[in-house]
Structure formats: C-alpha cells, structure tokens
Scaffold this motif. Sequence first.
Motif, PDB file in Angstrom:
ATOM      1  N   THR A  28      38.987  37.427  45.162  1.00 63.62           N
ATOM      2  CA  THR A  28      38.484  36.259  44.431  1.00 63.62           C
ATOM      3  C   THR A  28      39.670  35.387  44.028  1.00 63.62           C
ATOM      4  N   GLY A  29      39.446  34.070  44.032  1.00 60.79           N
ATOM      5  CA  GLY A  29      40.531  33.142  43.690  1.00 60.79           C
ATOM      6  C   GLY A  29      41.695  33.267  44.652  1.00 60.79           C
ATOM      7  N   GLY A  30      41.381  33.181  45.948  1.00 59.90           N
ATOM      8  CA  GLY A  30      42.426  33.357  46.961  1.00 59.90           C
ATOM      9  C   GLY A  30      43.055  32.059  47.431  1.00 59.90           C
ATOM     10  N   GLY A  33      48.411  30.677  44.482  1.00 60.84           N
ATOM     11  CA  GLY A  33      49.129  31.652  43.667  1.00 60.84           C
ATOM     12  C   GLY A  33      49.058  33.095  44.166  1.00 60.84           C
ATOM     13  N   ILE A  34      48.832  33.997  43.228  1.00 60.75           N
ATOM     14  CA  ILE A  34      48.833  35.437  43.537  1.00 60.75           C
ATOM     15  C   ILE A  34      47.725  35.770  44.540  1.00 60.75           C
ATOM     16  N   GLY A  35      46.550  35.170  44.353  1.00 56.43           N
ATOM     17  CA  GLY A  35      45.424  35.451  45.253  1.00 56.43           C
ATOM     18  C   GLY A  35      45.758  35.110  46.696  1.00 56.43           C
ATOM     19  N   VAL A  79      32.927  29.727  45.970  1.00 53.84           N
ATOM     20  CA  VAL A  79      32.080  30.529  45.079  1.00 53.84           C
ATOM     21  C   VAL A  79      32.570  30.318  43.652  1.00 53.84           C
ATOM     22  N   ASP A  80      31.694  29.871  42.795  1.00 53.00           N
ATOM     23  CA  ASP A  80      32.060  29.816  41.381  1.00 53.00           C
ATOM     24  C   ASP A  80      31.937  31.239  40.832  1.00 53.00           C
ATOM     25  N   ALA A  81      33.069  31.824  40.483  1.00 49.06           N
ATOM     26  CA  ALA A  81      33.093  33.227  40.066  1.00 49.06           C
ATOM     27  C   ALA A  81      32.204  33.476  38.851  1.00 49.06           C
ATOM     28  N   ASN A 154      41.817  45.016  39.747  1.00 50.81           N
ATOM     29  CA  ASN A 154      41.598  43.933  38.793  1.00 50.81           C
ATOM     30  C   ASN A 154      42.953  43.362  38.394  1.00 50.81           C
ATOM     31  N   VAL A 155      43.042  42.053  38.388  1.00 47.44           N
ATOM     32  CA  VAL A 155      44.301  41.445  37.957  1.00 47.44           C
ATOM     33  C   VAL A 155      44.199  41.136  36.461  1.00 47.44           C
ATOM     34  N   GLY A 156      44.964  41.891  35.698  1.00 51.08           N
ATOM     35  CA  GLY A 156      45.000  41.695  34.246  1.00 51.08           C
ATOM     36  C   GLY A 156      46.211  40.860  33.888  1.00 51.08           C
ATOM     37  N   THR A 174      40.759  38.412  26.850  1.00 52.54           N
ATOM     38  CA  THR A 174      40.028  38.550  28.115  1.00 52.54           C
ATOM     39  C   THR A 174      40.733  39.540  29.049  1.00 52.54           C
ATOM     40  N   LYS A 175      42.071  39.515  29.043  1.00 53.62           N
ATOM     41  CA  LYS A 175      42.795  40.399  29.957  1.00 53.62           C
ATOM     42  C   LYS A 175      42.770  41.849  29.464  1.00 53.62           C
ATOM     43  N   SER A 176      42.665  42.046  28.152  1.00 54.20           N
ATOM     44  CA  SER A 176      42.532  43.409  27.637  1.00 54.20           C
ATOM     45  C   SER A 176      41.148  43.964  27.978  1.00 54.20           C
ATOM     46  N   PRO A 201      50.468  41.345  35.924  1.00 45.42           N
ATOM     47  CA  PRO A 201      51.663  40.531  36.174  1.00 45.42           C
ATOM     48  C   PRO A 201      52.286  40.077  34.860  1.00 45.42           C
ATOM     49  N   GLY A 202      53.607  39.860  34.935  1.00 44.62           N
ATOM     50  CA  GLY A 202      54.305  39.247  33.802  1.00 44.62           C
ATOM     51  C   GLY A 202      54.287  37.750  33.978  1.00 44.62           C
ATOM     52  N   ARG A 203      55.466  37.161  34.142  1.00 45.72           N
ATOM     53  CA  ARG A 203      55.533  35.702  34.287  1.00 45.72           C
ATOM     54  C   ARG A 203      55.790  35.361  35.746  1.00 45.72           C
ATOM     55  N   VAL A 204      54.748  34.924  36.391  1.00 49.10           N
ATOM     56  CA  VAL A 204      54.823  34.703  37.834  1.00 49.10           C
ATOM     57  C   VAL A 204      54.702  33.208  38.110  1.00 49.10           C
ATOM     58  N   THR A 206      53.389  30.437  39.334  1.00 47.69           N
ATOM     59  CA  THR A 206      52.181  29.870  39.956  1.00 47.69           C
ATOM     60  C   THR A 206      51.697  28.725  39.074  1.00 47.69           C
ATOM     61  N   GLY A 207      50.672  28.041  39.545  1.00 45.19           N
ATOM     62  CA  GLY A 207      50.113  26.920  38.789  1.00 45.19           C
ATOM     63  C   GLY A 207      49.582  27.331  37.426  1.00 45.19           C
ATOM     64  N   LEU A 208      49.239  28.610  37.275  1.00 47.90           N
ATOM     65  CA  LEU A 208      48.656  29.078  36.010  1.00 47.90           C
ATOM     66  C   LEU A 208      49.594  28.851  34.830  1.00 47.90           C
TER      67      LEU A 208
HETATM   68  N1  LIG Z   1      51.009  33.496  36.867  1.00 47.05           N
HETATM   69  C1  LIG Z   1      51.220  34.370  35.916  1.00 47.05           C
HETATM   70  O1  LIG Z   1      52.294  34.378  35.288  1.00 47.05           O
HETATM   71  C2  LIG Z   1      50.171  35.390  35.576  1.00 47.05           C
HETATM   72  C3  LIG Z   1      50.490  36.331  34.607  1.00 47.05           C
HETATM   73  C4  LIG Z   1      49.564  37.299  34.277  1.00 47.05           C
HETATM   74  C5  LIG Z   1      48.330  37.318  34.914  1.00 47.05           C
HETATM   75  N2  LIG Z   1      48.040  36.383  35.854  1.00 47.05           N
HETATM   76  C6  LIG Z   1      46.716  36.447  36.485  1.00 47.05           C
HETATM   77  O2  LIG Z   1      46.850  36.349  37.884  1.00 47.05           O
HETATM   78  C7  LIG Z   1      45.621  35.849  38.436  1.00 47.05           C
HETATM   79  C8  LIG Z   1      45.936  34.754  39.442  1.00 47.05           C
HETATM   80  O3  LIG Z   1      46.512  33.657  38.766  1.00 47.05           O
HETATM   81  P1  LIG Z   1      47.708  32.790  39.374  1.00 47.05           P
HETATM   82  O4  LIG Z   1      48.869  32.988  38.504  1.00 47.05           O
HETATM   83  O5  LIG Z   1      47.830  33.038  40.827  1.00 47.05           O
HETATM   84  O6  LIG Z   1      47.190  31.308  39.078  1.00 47.05           O
HETATM   85  P2  LIG Z   1      46.456  30.222  39.973  1.00 47.05           P
HETATM   86  O7  LIG Z   1      47.321  29.836  41.108  1.00 47.05           O
HETATM   87  O8  LIG Z   1      46.004  29.178  39.012  1.00 47.05           O
HETATM   88  O9  LIG Z   1      45.200  30.990  40.574  1.00 47.05           O
HETATM   89  C9  LIG Z   1      43.992  31.126  39.906  1.00 47.05           C
HETATM   90  C10 LIG Z   1      42.911  31.351  40.947  1.00 47.05           C
HETATM   91  O10 LIG Z   1      41.664  31.556  40.267  1.00 47.05           O
HETATM   92  C11 LIG Z   1      40.682  30.767  40.913  1.00 47.05           C
HETATM   93  N3  LIG Z   1      39.600  30.395  40.021  1.00 47.05           N
HETATM   94  C12 LIG Z   1      39.673  29.858  38.777  1.00 47.05           C
HETATM   95  N4  LIG Z   1      38.439  29.603  38.316  1.00 47.05           N
HETATM   96  C13 LIG Z   1      37.562  30.000  39.284  1.00 47.05           C
HETATM   97  C14 LIG Z   1      36.152  30.018  39.396  1.00 47.05           C
HETATM   98  N5  LIG Z   1      35.348  29.566  38.425  1.00 47.05           N
HETATM   99  N6  LIG Z   1      35.604  30.516  40.518  1.00 47.05           N
HETATM  100  C15 LIG Z   1      36.385  30.977  41.521  1.00 47.05           C
HETATM  101  N7  LIG Z   1      37.733  30.978  41.474  1.00 47.05           N
HETATM  102  C16 LIG Z   1      38.305  30.500  40.362  1.00 47.05           C
HETATM  103  C17 LIG Z   1      41.438  29.531  41.374  1.00 47.05           C
HETATM  104  O11 LIG Z   1      40.709  28.899  42.419  1.00 47.05           O
HETATM  105  P3  LIG Z   1      40.606  27.297  42.533  1.00 47.05           P
HETATM  106  O12 LIG Z   1      41.969  26.750  42.259  1.00 47.05           O
HETATM  107  O13 LIG Z   1      40.138  27.100  43.928  1.00 47.05           O
HETATM  108  O14 LIG Z   1      39.602  26.861  41.499  1.00 47.05           O
HETATM  109  C18 LIG Z   1      42.730  30.148  41.862  1.00 47.05           C
HETATM  110  O15 LIG Z   1      42.599  30.592  43.190  1.00 47.05           O
HETATM  111  C19 LIG Z   1      44.781  35.383  37.243  1.00 47.05           C
HETATM  112  O16 LIG Z   1      43.803  36.356  36.957  1.00 47.05           O
HETATM  113  C20 LIG Z   1      45.784  35.303  36.120  1.00 47.05           C
HETATM  114  O17 LIG Z   1      45.199  35.466  34.847  1.00 47.05           O
HETATM  115  C21 LIG Z   1      48.934  35.422  36.209  1.00 47.05           C
END
Ligand SMILES: NC(=O)c1ccc[n+]([C@@H]2O[C@H](COP(=O)([O-])OP(=O)(O)OC[C@H]3O[C@@H](n4cnc5c(N)ncnc54)[C@H](OP(=O)(O)O)[C@@H]3O)[C@@H](O)[C@H]2O)c1
Length: 262
Positions: A28-30, A33-35, A79-81, A154-156, A174-176, A201-204, A206-208
């Motif tokens: 999901t969310g591929g 970023g990480i996905g 797909v809206d998750a 699960n990605v926490g 939410t992550k806990s 993950p720690g600080r990765v 990505t756009g997040l």
């Molecule tokens: N980056 C970090 O430092 C970090 C740290 C700890 C945990 N994480 C976790 O890692 C995971 C991936 O995040 P990321 O860092 O790779 O950030 P990201 O690039 O923003 O990726 C987030 C992904 O979630 C998808 N998404 C969001 N809302 C959605 C929805 N309603 N339905 C379906 N897909 C949805 C996005 O898809 P669209 O863009 O297509 O909407 C995107 O593919 C997340 O669970 C995040 O909490 C990240």
Amino acid sequence: MSYPERFTIPTREVLRERSFAGKIALVTGGSTGIGAAVVRRLAEEGASVAFTYFASRDAAWELERELFDAGQIAVAMRVDARSVEETRACIRELVDGFGRIDMLVNNAGLACAGAIENYDLDALEAMVAVNVKAPFLAIREALPHMPAGGRIINVGSVSSDYMPYPGQAAYTMTKSAITGLTRGLARELAGRGITINTVQPGRVETGLLRVLGDAYETVGRSTPMGRFGTATEVASVIEFLCSDAAAYVTGAHIRVDGGVSV
Ligand SMILES: NC(=O)c1ccc[n+]([C@@H]2O[C@H](COP(=O)([O-])OP(=O)(O)OC[C@H]3O[C@@H](n4cnc5c(N)ncnc54)[C@H](OP(=O)(O)O)[C@@H]3O)[C@@H](O)[C@H]2O)c1
C-alpha cells in the motif's frame, strides 16, 4: 588471452536466484518514498507486485512503466486506503488475477504535526484512517487469501519509542497502534504459518518529512550517523522480513533508524 566458451563466467543475473519468484505481493502507498523502494525490491526479486496509490498518479504510473520496461511485474492501482469498498475491490481484483496474496506490506501513511490544543481534527481523522484503520482493513481482507508462509509487514515509526519533538503526539499515537496490531495478530496468525512484523523507520529522506518544515536540515544532521536514512535502506529490512530466512520472526518491531533511538 581468451577462454574456451564453456569456462565463460556467467553474468551476475544468471547466477542470482530471485528469492520471490512466483510470489504475489501487495504494497500500500507504493507510489513514492519507502513504498516505491519496497515495490522495486520485491519486483526485482521476482514477485508479482500490486501497489496502491492515492494522489500521486504520475509517480505510480511512472514506476509501473519503469518496472515493466525492466521485465518485472508491478501493477499500480488507485485505492483510497481509508475506504473499505476500495480496499475490498483491490484485493478481489488481485486474487482474481493471481489467485492469492503471499505478502502484504502496509506502508501507506500520513504525518501531520501540531500542538494538541489547536490540533486540526480533520488531520487527526485522516491520520487515524490511513495509519490505523487502513492496515487493519487490508489485513482483514487479505488474510482469507494468504496461504501458510504468508508475510505481513506494517510500517510503524521509531517515534513509538523515541519522541524528541513536541507536536508529534497524534502521529505517534497512530504508529503505536500499529505495534499493538502487530503484537496482537502475531499470536493469532502464528499457527497458520503467517508472520507479522513492524518496521519502524527513523528519519528517512522522503516527502513525508515535509512536516518538519524549517527543521528539516537540522533533523537530518542530528542523527548519530549525521544523515537521513534512505527509502532503500528501509526496503531492505522489509525485503528480509518477507523472505524465507525470516520464517521464525514474528511480532517483532524492528527499528531502521541509524541509531537515533539508542
Ligand atoms: N519518512 C520517514 O522519515 C518516516 C519515518 C517513520 C515512518 N514512516 C512511515 O513510512 C511510511 C511511508 O512513508 P514515506 O516516508 O515513504 O512518505 P511518502 O513518500 O509521503 O509516502 C506515503 C505513501 O502513502 C500513500 N498514501 C497516503 N494516503 C493514502 C491513502 N488515503 N490511500 C492510499 N495511499 C495513501 C501515498 O500515496 P499518494 O502519494 O499516491 O497519495 C504514498 O505512497 C508511512 O507509513 C510513514 O508513516 C516514514
């Protein structure tokens, strides 16, 4: 000097056994970023991968094209998750096409920040829906089609254990919840030969992390390694947890954080 043909050293590609050949994965969310890094790793290792996106259509289609051109199988699905109906339809389509689901990576996530007194409640609801409800739904819908040997990741977030900044409480909540879901289901699924684990993950990079605003650069430099992690570094651990080598790992929460939580 030239060698007889039978002594020609095979290319790496020929020598390499693709560990997920014949496996079916849903990420999901591929789209980004990480996905996206997970989609690439699983597809490179021979899995047929379906991945979902929501807003990032162009990125999702580009990834699908990139992997198709490389001779790999990856299918992007909008797909809206948060939606039960859309999640159900996605899994039905996947099972109709491939017959089963061997790996489910619940990666889609949202991060919003803010002080509790004036926290945006719409943002809170969106985070709970994407970060908590969606993985629960996906697992619920996928499990009937997951055979023994199945893998759920699960990605926490490391923020469940380590909280250096104010304003992250709701995201951390939410992550806990995800670690609770993993722990609870590990026992329930162990007898079926299905493992479930959390990667934190720690600080990765990505756009997040846009959520960090002006603090972005400082946060990256302040990790013990002096840098952000990469999406690929997280994907490598997810790949391991999906593999046969991780058959006895379940209910675990594995940090990929460059030592930030130590
Ligand atoms: N980056 C970090 O430092 C970090 C740290 C700890 C945990 N994480 C976790 O890692 C995971 C991936 O995040 P990321 O860092 O790779 O950030 P990201 O690039 O923003 O990726 C987030 C992904 O979630 C998808 N998404 C969001 N809302 C959605 C929805 N309603 N339905 C379906 N897909 C949805 C996005 O898809 P669209 O863009 O297509 O909407 C995107 O593919 C997340 O669970 C995040 O909490 C990240």
